[in-house]
Design a protein around this motif. Structure first.
Motif, PDB file in Angstrom:
ATOM      1  N   VAL A 231       0.840  -1.201   0.000  1.00  0.00           N
ATOM      2  CA  VAL A 231       0.000   0.000   0.000  1.00  0.00           C
ATOM      3  C   VAL A 231       0.874   1.250   0.000  1.00  0.00           C
ATOM      4  O   VAL A 231       0.677   2.176  -0.790  1.00  0.00           O
ATOM      5  CB  VAL A 231      -0.953   0.008   1.216  1.00  0.00           C
ATOM      6  N   LEU A 232       1.843   1.283   0.924  1.00  0.00           N
ATOM      7  CA  LEU A 232       2.695   2.468   1.059  1.00  0.00           C
ATOM      8  C   LEU A 232       3.552   2.682  -0.188  1.00  0.00           C
ATOM      9  O   LEU A 232       3.745   3.822  -0.637  1.00  0.00           O
ATOM     10  CB  LEU A 232       3.574   2.331   2.300  1.00  0.00           C
ATOM     11  N   ASN A 233       4.052   1.606  -0.748  1.00  0.00           N
ATOM     12  CA  ASN A 233       4.844   1.724  -1.973  1.00  0.00           C
ATOM     13  C   ASN A 233       3.987   2.232  -3.127  1.00  0.00           C
ATOM     14  O   ASN A 233       4.415   3.117  -3.902  1.00  0.00           O
ATOM     15  CB  ASN A 233       5.446   0.370  -2.333  1.00  0.00           C
ATOM     16  N   TYR A 234       2.785   1.707  -3.221  1.00  0.00           N
ATOM     17  CA  TYR A 234       1.838   2.132  -4.263  1.00  0.00           C
ATOM     18  C   TYR A 234       1.502   3.608  -4.124  1.00  0.00           C
ATOM     19  O   TYR A 234       1.566   4.371  -5.098  1.00  0.00           O
ATOM     20  CB  TYR A 234       0.585   1.264  -4.164  1.00  0.00           C
ATOM     21  N   LEU A 235       1.162   4.027  -2.914  1.00  0.00           N
ATOM     22  CA  LEU A 235       0.767   5.423  -2.699  1.00  0.00           C
ATOM     23  C   LEU A 235       1.942   6.381  -2.886  1.00  0.00           C
ATOM     24  O   LEU A 235       1.745   7.538  -3.269  1.00  0.00           O
ATOM     25  CB  LEU A 235       0.171   5.591  -1.298  1.00  0.00           C
ATOM     26  N   SER A 236       3.140   5.900  -2.626  1.00  0.00           N
ATOM     27  CA  SER A 236       4.311   6.775  -2.762  1.00  0.00           C
ATOM     28  C   SER A 236       4.580   7.157  -4.221  1.00  0.00           C
ATOM     29  O   SER A 236       5.271   8.141  -4.491  1.00  0.00           O
ATOM     30  CB  SER A 236       5.553   6.101  -2.166  1.00  0.00           C
ATOM     31  N   HIS A 237       4.025   6.404  -5.163  1.00  0.00           N
ATOM     32  CA  HIS A 237       4.161   6.780  -6.574  1.00  0.00           C
ATOM     33  C   HIS A 237       3.369   8.060  -6.858  1.00  0.00           C
ATOM     34  O   HIS A 237       3.692   8.806  -7.784  1.00  0.00           O
ATOM     35  CB  HIS A 237       3.665   5.650  -7.472  1.00  0.00           C
ATOM     36  N   PHE A 238       2.335   8.288  -6.046  1.00  0.00           N
ATOM     37  CA  PHE A 238       1.520   9.492  -6.193  1.00  0.00           C
ATOM     38  C   PHE A 238       1.977  10.590  -5.235  1.00  0.00           C
ATOM     39  O   PHE A 238       1.891  11.771  -5.550  1.00  0.00           O
ATOM     40  CB  PHE A 238       0.045   9.174  -5.924  1.00  0.00           C
ATOM     41  N   LYS A 239       2.450  10.169  -4.061  1.00  0.00           N
ATOM     42  CA  LYS A 239       2.923  11.100  -3.035  1.00  0.00           C
ATOM     43  C   LYS A 239       4.289  10.615  -2.543  1.00  0.00           C
ATOM     44  O   LYS A 239       4.381   9.872  -1.566  1.00  0.00           O
ATOM     45  CB  LYS A 239       1.919  11.162  -1.875  1.00  0.00           C
TER      46      LYS A 239
END
Length: 261
Positions: A231-239
């Protein structure tokens, strides 16, 4: 005593909520890729055009003021979808069919039971919402909203952006799309909904003390994103700033009705 009982039931419901697993219903795992049939979703688009409004980050539905004509159009639209056999469609048409069906059924559930404060108030005495209630019959097979989302959409398409497409009539949910899904626009709408939700306060909040608050969707459906680290890796692509946060995230969700009065 009566008020205490209601409070205990409410606490029981909220604490016991858990998201269903993705488990394929094989009956629906069929398609005809040679089919050129195109489903007309213009009736659903008309409903959205007349009753969905934007306020800040939220798309709000006019449940209280929807007119009788639109109610009739909604019922006729659902009846038209129920007469189809989606297994005869190609996968692109199927995808739009199931998403629109889910969202239109959810809107009808709220309208039929309005006024209510939250969709979680529907269902049986010990139920948290209406998701396990039979709401439509397709090919003489009765379906629940959970069947559509967790036994058809998630396991067949395996696209985590489905969570941004199906709407639960709540402020914490990704917005009900202002456009009906079609085979041609589904990819664009999924990408748009994903971007809007992650960049909204109901999706991701990064506070000044580096506390990360995420939508509970990322907790309930963490497996679809590869677990908490995924989840965190995925969201870090946006933020990208999420990569610098070492604190464990907290989760939040607003079950208040997504209504415009």
């Amino acid at each position: 005593m009566y008020r205490l009982t209601l409070l205990l039931l409410s606490l029981f419901s909220f604490s016991s909520f858990s998201a269903p697993k993705s488990e394929l219903w094989p009956y629906w795992n069929a398609s005809n890729e040679n089919s050129t049939q195109v489903i007309d979703h213009s009736a659903w688009q008309n409903i959205l055009d007349h009753n969905l409004v934007t306020e800040g980050e939220n798309h709000l539905f006019r449940y209280a003021t929807i007119n009788d004509e639109d109610k009739q159009i909604l019922n006729q639209y659902l009846q038209s979808l129920a007469k189809l056999d989606p297994r005869r469609l190609n996968r692109q048409e199927q995808f739009a069919y199931w998403i629109n069906l889910y969202n239109a059924l959810t809107v009808k559930l709220i309208i039929d039971n309005y006024p209510i404060e939250s969709i979680t108030k529907l269902g049986g005495l010990f139920s948290f919402g209406p998701w396990n209630e039979k709401v439509i019959s397709i090919n003489t097979v009765s379906l629940t909203l959970n069947d559509i989302e967790h036994r058809i959409l998630r396991p067949i398409w395996k696209d985590r952006r489905i969570h941004y497409a199906v709407n639960c009539a709540s402020l914490g949910c990704p917005n009900l799309s202002s456009q009906a899904f079609t085979a041609k626009n589904t990819e664009a709408l999924l990408t748009q909904s994903e971007h809007e939700f992650i960049n909204s306060k109901k999706g991701v909040i990064i506070s000044s003390n580096d506390q990360l608050t995420l939508s509970s969707i990322y907790d309930w459906y963490a497996t679809d994103f590869g677990g908490e680290k995924g989840v965190l890796n995925y969201l870090s692509h946006f933020k990208p700033e999420i990569k610098q946060i070492n604190k464990k995230p907290s989760y939040d969700y607003n079950w208040a009705l997504n209504e415009n009065r």
